[in-house]
Design a protein around this motif. Sequence first.
Motif, short mmCIF file in Angstrom:
data_model
loop_
_atom_site.label_atom_id
_atom_site.label_comp_id
_atom_site.label_asym_id
_atom_site.label_seq_id
_atom_site.Cartn_x
_atom_site.Cartn_y
_atom_site.Cartn_z
N ALA A 20 0.79 -1.08 0.10
CA ALA A 20 -0.02 -0.03 0.02
C ALA A 20 0.99 1.15 -0.10
CB ALA A 20 -0.92 0.19 1.15
N THR A 21 0.69 2.07 -0.91
CA THR A 21 1.62 3.30 -1.15
C THR A 21 0.97 4.59 -1.88
OG1 THR A 21 3.70 3.92 -1.51
CG2 THR A 21 2.83 2.50 -3.06
N PHE A 22 1.77 5.22 -2.04
CA PHE A 22 1.20 6.55 -3.29
C PHE A 22 1.75 6.36 -4.49
CE2 PHE A 22 0.67 7.87 1.18
CZ PHE A 22 -0.59 8.83 0.81
N GLU A 23 1.21 7.08 -5.72
CA GLU A 23 1.88 7.13 -6.81
C GLU A 23 3.42 7.44 -6.84
OE1 GLU A 23 0.85 6.05 -9.90
OE2 GLU A 23 -1.26 5.73 -9.86
N ASN A 24 4.32 6.72 -6.53
CA ASN A 24 5.55 7.45 -6.19
C ASN A 24 6.29 7.95 -7.38
OD1 ASN A 24 5.53 6.65 -3.42
ND2 ASN A 24 5.89 4.44 -4.15
N PHE A 25 6.20 7.39 -8.62
CA PHE A 25 6.63 8.17 -9.80
C PHE A 25 6.03 9.59 -9.85
CE2 PHE A 25 7.53 8.84 -14.37
CZ PHE A 25 8.86 8.21 -14.51
N ARG A 26 4.76 9.64 -9.74
CA ARG A 26 4.03 10.76 -9.67
C ARG A 26 4.75 11.83 -8.83
NH1 ARG A 26 -2.12 10.34 -10.14
NH2 ARG A 26 -1.56 8.91 -11.82
N VAL A 27 4.88 11.48 -7.56
CA VAL A 27 5.29 12.44 -6.44
C VAL A 27 6.76 13.11 -7.30
CG1 VAL A 27 6.64 12.41 -4.28
CG2 VAL A 27 4.77 10.94 -4.54
N GLY A 28 7.57 12.23 -7.95
CA GLY A 28 8.73 12.72 -8.36
C GLY A 28 8.54 13.91 -9.63
N ILE A 29 7.30 13.56 -10.28
CA ILE A 29 7.03 14.38 -11.47
C ILE A 29 6.55 15.62 -10.72
CG2 ILE A 29 5.27 14.76 -13.30
CD1 ILE A 29 5.42 11.84 -13.87
N TYR A 30 5.64 15.53 -9.89
CA TYR A 30 5.18 16.93 -9.06
C TYR A 30 6.37 17.61 -8.49
CZ TYR A 30 0.39 15.16 -9.49
OH TYR A 30 -0.72 14.64 -9.96
N GLN A 31 7.37 17.09 -7.74
CA GLN A 31 8.45 17.86 -7.23
C GLN A 31 9.14 18.35 -8.43
OE1 GLN A 31 10.26 14.49 -5.59
NE2 GLN A 31 9.44 14.79 -3.29
N ALA A 32 9.34 17.91 -9.42
CA ALA A 32 10.06 18.35 -10.72
C ALA A 32 9.13 19.56 -11.19
CB ALA A 32 10.58 17.74 -11.83
N GLU A 33 7.94 19.25 -11.44
CA GLU A 33 7.27 20.42 -12.02
C GLU A 33 7.12 21.55 -11.14
OE1 GLU A 33 4.22 17.80 -14.77
OE2 GLU A 33 3.31 18.56 -12.83
N SER A 34 7.22 21.53 -9.77
CA SER A 34 7.07 22.39 -8.89
C SER A 34 8.36 23.40 -8.84
CB SER A 34 6.55 22.44 -7.53
OG SER A 34 7.68 21.93 -6.69
N LEU A 35 9.49 22.67 -8.90
CA LEU A 35 10.84 23.25 -9.27
C LEU A 35 10.57 24.31 -10.57
CD1 LEU A 35 13.63 23.73 -8.60
CD2 LEU A 35 14.23 21.55 -9.66
N LEU A 36 10.23 23.68 -11.44
CA LEU A 36 10.08 24.39 -13.03
C LEU A 36 9.41 25.50 -12.79
CD1 LEU A 36 9.89 21.15 -15.26
CD2 LEU A 36 11.73 22.80 -15.21
N THR A 37 8.00 25.46 -12.14
CA THR A 37 6.98 26.56 -11.91
C THR A 37 7.81 27.63 -11.08
OG1 THR A 37 5.29 24.74 -12.10
CG2 THR A 37 4.82 27.06 -11.23
#
Length: 364
Positions: free
Chosen positions: A133-150
């Motif tokens: 049981a976990t979260f969408e871990n790959f998506r966590v990374g994408i969101y981190q990168a997207e917020s860095l870019l934003t």
Amino acid sequence: MRSPKFVVPVIALLVAACGAPAAGQQVKQPESALVGVTMPTTTSQRWLSDGENIKRDLESRGHKVDLQYAENDVATQIKQVQGQISAGAKLLIIASVDGSALTQPLLMAAEAGIPVIAYDRLLRGSPNVDFYATFENFRVGIYQAESLLTGLGLRNPDGSPGPAPGPFNIELFAGSADDNNSAFFFNGAMSALKPYIDEKKLVVRSGQTEFQAVTTLRWDGETARKRMDEILTTAYRRIKVNGVLSPYDGISLGILASLKANGYGPAYPVVTGQDAEVDSVKSIIAGEQYSTIYKDTRELATATASMAEAVLKGRTPPQLNNLNDYENGVKIVPAFLLNPVSVDKSNYHKVLVESGYYTDEQLR
Ligand code: BGC
């Protein structure tokens, strides 16, 4: 062959022998069972809440819970799991310190017919893991990168190209190499950052871009602070770093401490994070840390307790929604994944306060 792991209540065997239950016939609830729950550390707020929430939920279902924290020590966690098996646990829920270090106690559990749910962190190198049981871990990374870019202005919040031309200097941090999640987070982030690095809109001055070069043992903020110090003194003597990919709030605060000690502030580089821990949300409100990833661990705990209940009844948890992505070196572990949410100053109140995760007072 490993021994059968599901504790099938007698009534279920009878039902299996006699066909489906007749209309109105009740399937018996599992007896009160002892469930062993092991968590990595009390030093991070999220694991405290995870442990408490799972315990409360299972207790409300009439089970007994032995909740243990290993303080990031592998040997301690091995002993704790062994102790729970000896104490007669009927199910184990494990958030590991080192995902590959528990093969021995997991074998013991299998031999005793005790099912295992890996919690948040995948247990690796063992066939004796039933569910995850976990979260969408790959998506966590994408969101981190997207917020860095934003945050840098290379991207607008809606995903369209942002107003800033770049280039920007960034540095990369990953989590603990012995945590299966770390590579998921990092690879997710790099999938979004790489095109910008290739176009030279992002430059990693330290040259440290490979996962193995940027990991942070046990997710330790102090280790991250030291690495940031070293990077700043070697690669940034005459120029400034503009952004830092950080995988976890504790690491983000270490990075910010280093930036402060090296003359940055009151305006800071864009620093990401994860877990929406209180200190980091306060830092976001104060304009220091830029963003975090909120993972509603209450939901993960509740879902895991429901999965546990199904498993104790000898059933496959109905929650499972990913049967492909979590290969642990020996088998693909059927998983239940929840969605993360990207949080920054613009939406923290709506996401964290209005949802009841925090009160305004807690964030003052
Ligand atoms: C969890 C993250 C957490 C990190 C450090 C990871 O396994 O998925 O939520 O930030 O561990 O505790």
